[in-house]
Design an enzyme around this catalytic site. Structure first.
Site, short mmCIF file in Angstrom:
data_model
loop_
_atom_site.label_atom_id
_atom_site.label_comp_id
_atom_site.label_asym_id
_atom_site.label_seq_id
_atom_site.Cartn_x
_atom_site.Cartn_y
_atom_site.Cartn_z
N ASP A 31 -5.61 3.65 -13.08
CA ASP A 31 -4.97 3.27 -11.83
C ASP A 31 -3.50 3.65 -11.90
O ASP A 31 -2.91 3.73 -12.99
CB ASP A 31 -5.12 1.77 -11.57
CG ASP A 31 -4.56 1.37 -10.21
OD1 ASP A 31 -5.01 1.94 -9.19
OD2 ASP A 31 -3.67 0.51 -10.15
N HIS A 67 -0.26 -6.15 -7.37
CA HIS A 67 -0.94 -4.99 -7.94
C HIS A 67 -0.20 -4.55 -9.20
O HIS A 67 1.02 -4.53 -9.25
CB HIS A 67 -0.95 -3.83 -6.94
CG HIS A 67 -1.88 -4.03 -5.80
ND1 HIS A 67 -3.17 -3.57 -5.81
CD2 HIS A 67 -1.71 -4.66 -4.61
CE1 HIS A 67 -3.76 -3.90 -4.67
NE2 HIS A 67 -2.89 -4.56 -3.93
N ASP A 70 -5.17 -3.75 -12.87
CA ASP A 70 -6.18 -3.24 -11.95
C ASP A 70 -7.23 -2.40 -12.68
O ASP A 70 -8.41 -2.41 -12.33
CB ASP A 70 -5.53 -2.41 -10.85
CG ASP A 70 -4.89 -3.28 -9.78
OD1 ASP A 70 -4.93 -4.51 -9.92
OD2 ASP A 70 -4.35 -2.73 -8.80
N GLU A 107 0.49 3.08 -9.82
CA GLU A 107 1.33 2.49 -8.78
C GLU A 107 2.37 3.53 -8.38
O GLU A 107 2.81 4.32 -9.22
CB GLU A 107 2.00 1.20 -9.26
CG GLU A 107 1.04 0.08 -9.61
CD GLU A 107 0.22 -0.43 -8.44
OE1 GLU A 107 0.64 -0.19 -7.29
OE2 GLU A 107 -0.82 -1.05 -8.68
N GLU A 133 9.01 -2.18 0.91
CA GLU A 133 7.61 -2.48 1.22
C GLU A 133 6.69 -2.18 0.04
O GLU A 133 5.65 -2.83 -0.13
CB GLU A 133 7.15 -1.71 2.46
CG GLU A 133 7.33 -0.20 2.42
CD GLU A 133 8.65 0.25 3.02
OE1 GLU A 133 8.68 1.38 3.54
OE2 GLU A 133 9.63 -0.53 2.98
#
Length: 233
Positions: free
Chosen positions: A7, A154, A159, A9, A52
């Site tokens: 995973d 997250h 994850d 980010e 965000e």
């Protein structure tokens, strides 16, 4: 037989608009057993992280300022994943970002990640298994009874660990949790074996009625029509 659940980010959704990877997390499985040979790396993205995005993963500019840029970790990362099957939830997103980062390298010696790995999209698998249902990682955890209570934000490594549980459950269950130092599963020892009593009562088998079979067949036809694929379960 080597599989890596991976995973990332990122700073946003569009690598070609300047978004970059800021974290990579991966866990390794061999013969469906977690090996504890994990990979985890934070990356300085050479740009600001939008607020965000911070609200999703909690990774700030201040935290990333002393982390290496992707070019400094690219060889170690690619050597770790090369030759493996990569299992990624919504693989096009992560693969697109990784390939964009590789394309920015001065020598671009690695090409694309799919030149070195087999890519498996667990989201695509879930949609086929559970057509017409929500198949986000959180939704799958709830459906499959997997504890993700530690997942308030997250995080790539967390994850990946959760996705490993989801993938193993979706594909038939986990044969073992962890290999020990000599490559054996510690749960395989005789001390951990549980005897099955031979005098247990016979399990009662309930057969479906003709009406229930007809309703089941009708439901399968509806699901097949909605998903565009023939369902035979």
């Amino acid at each position: 037989m080597r599989q890596i659940i991976l995973d990332t980010e990122t700073t946003g959704f569009e690598p070609h608009n300047g978004d970059r990877i800021i974290e990579i997390g991966a866990v390794e499985m061999f013969k469906r057993r977690l090996t504890n040979n994990n990979y985890h790396q934070y990356i300085y993205p050479e740009r600001k992280v939008p607020q965000e995005a911070i609200e999703v993963h909690g990774i700030t500019d201040e935290f990333l300022k002393d982390k290496p840029v992707f070019s400094k970790i690219s060889d170690a990362f690619m050597e770790y994943v090369s030759g493996a099957e990569l299992i990624i939830h919504n693989a096009p997103f992560d693969v697109g970002f990784i390939n964009h980062e590789l394309s920015l390298l001065a020598d671009n010696k690695w090409g694309k990640i799919e030149d070195h790995c087999v890519i498996t999209d667990s989201l695509k698998m879930a949609r086929k298994t559970y057509p017409g249902q929500r198949n986000s990682l959180d939704a799958l955890c709830k459906r499959l009874g997997i504890d993700n209570s530690n997942r308030t934000l997250h995080g790539a490594l967390l994850d990946s660990e959760i996705l490993a549980d989801v993938y193993l459950t979706m594909t038939g269950g986990q044969t073992a949790l962890l290999l020990n130092a000599d490559g054996q599963n510690p749960e395989d020892s005789n001390d951990n074996r549980v005897a099955i009593q031979s005098d247990r009562p016979t399990l009662k088998v309930l057969k479906a009625s003709d009406a229930e079979i007809l309703l089941h067949k009708k439901k399968l036809e509806e699901i097949s029509k909605e998903s565009g694929e023939h369902q035979a379960w």
